[in-house]
Design an enzyme around this catalytic site. Structure first.
Site, PDB file in Angstrom:
ATOM      1  N   ALA A 192      23.373  19.183 -22.276  1.00 27.47           N
ATOM      2  CA  ALA A 192      24.258  20.322 -21.624  1.00 27.47           C
ATOM      3  C   ALA A 192      25.803  20.589 -21.727  1.00 27.47           C
ATOM      4  CB  ALA A 192      23.688  19.995 -20.179  1.00 27.47           C
ATOM      5  N   HIS A 193      26.519  21.316 -21.127  1.00 29.54           N
ATOM      6  CA  HIS A 193      27.803  21.401 -21.262  1.00 29.54           C
ATOM      7  C   HIS A 193      28.619  20.231 -20.696  1.00 29.54           C
ATOM      8  CE1 HIS A 193      27.655  23.909 -17.175  1.00 29.54           C
ATOM      9  NE2 HIS A 193      27.298  22.731 -17.037  1.00 29.54           N
ATOM     10  N   ASN A 194      29.707  20.060 -21.412  1.00 31.14           N
ATOM     11  CA  ASN A 194      30.621  19.077 -21.181  1.00 31.14           C
ATOM     12  C   ASN A 194      30.291  17.552 -21.198  1.00 31.14           C
ATOM     13  OD1 ASN A 194      31.679  21.599 -19.221  1.00 31.14           O
ATOM     14  ND2 ASN A 194      33.409  20.363 -19.934  1.00 31.14           N
TER      15      ASN A 194
END
Length: 298
Positions: A176-178
């Protein structure tokens, strides 16, 4: 490279089509014996930079400002988005999608269907609706990363989602993001990592392991298959189960869980026996109270 044709899109982007004079080969080629090959049906923006030794397969698209390094191999239907940088000696297999403003260092290998730079799953609940939060960061894959078929790496909301040098990711993995993954990690099939979690170097996640968001997983952690990591995990730990516990403790609990049905049956039988004993004790006490006492002799 053969005949070159130029056209302009409605948004002003120039598209260059090159038709190779090289005869089609009916046999499979390796990356080494096809250096510099250009398909008859590839599309490259005029300001994209493609190294002379790069290989471009059929129906590939390279958008404006992208750069393709030396000896990098793009197989059929690979998409490289605007401003993306791909280093030397990379291999992108059929159907790979690398969206805008992503960076691949050297010797990265992406297997069929990989998506790098899809939007992170970010929404805010506003006045009864889920409103999308723009994901304006990027993705960085460091050197010698390999990602298996149909895995997805989401772009960051801000800054970068990072896959560290030498990390190997199996098929159908979601990052997922980051998320920041350290160097030389192993992520087996169907692992899922929620947003903004950090994995240290040399972490190993077994198949279908899940990691919750905003956690720190220490260097050298090993998680068994289907483990659920819901809290920060100390370096060097070996965990398993859901929620994840130290592996030896989880193994003992697994053995005890198998004994629970028999233990409950024994407990029920013990309750019945205790109740019966209490009834017998009560009846004896009543009989003793009803029996007349003999007067004491003098």
């Amino acid at each position: 490279l053969g005949q070159e044709e130029t056209s302009t899109r409605s948004d002003g982007t120039r598209i260059v089509r090159r038709r190779s004079d090289q005869a089609r080969r009916s046999t499979l080629r390796t990356q080494e014996d096809s250096l510099g090959y250009r398909s008859e049906s590839w599309f490259v923006a005029a300001d994209a930079m493609v190294a002379p030794t790069a290989t471009i397969g059929p129906l590939c698209v390279v958008e404006s400002g992208a750069r393709i390094g030396e000896r990098t191999h793009l197989q059929a239907q690979v998409f490289v988005g605007r401003g993306t940088r791909i280093g030397d000696d990379c291999w992108l297999q059929p159907g790979v999608q690398v969206t805008a403003e992503c960076t691949l260092h050297d010797r990265v290998r992406l297997q069929p269907g990989v998506v790098v730079g899809s939007d992170g799953f970010g929404y805010e609940f506003v006045r009864g609706r889920h409103e999308k939060v723009p994901q304006v960061g990027g993705v960085t894959l460091e050197s010698d990363v390999e990602i298996g078929a149909n895995a997805t790496i989401d772009r960051a909301r801000f800054s970068q989602t990072v896959i560290g040098e030498g990390t190997k990711i199996d098929n159908l993995v979601q990052v997922a993001h980051n998320v920041v993954i350290g160097k030389h990690c192993i992520l087996c099939a169907q692992v899922g990592i929620a947003g903004s979690t950090t994995l240290g170097d040399y972490v190993v996640l077994g198949g279908q392991a899940g990691v919750a968001g905003h956690l720190k997983i220490g260097r050298g952690v090993k998680a068994g298959g289907q483990a659920g990591l819901t809290t920060d995990t100390e370096p060097g730990a070996f965990v398993s189960g859901m929620p994840a516990l130290p592996h030896l403790l989880e193994q003992r609990l697994t053995i005890l869980r198998k004994r629970l049905p028999e233990l409950f049956r024994r407990f029920d039988a013990l309750e019945v026996a205790v109740a019966a004993a209490e009834l017998d004790s009560g009846a004896t006490a009543v009989c003793s109270a009803d029996t007349p006492r003999r007067p004491a002799s003098r």
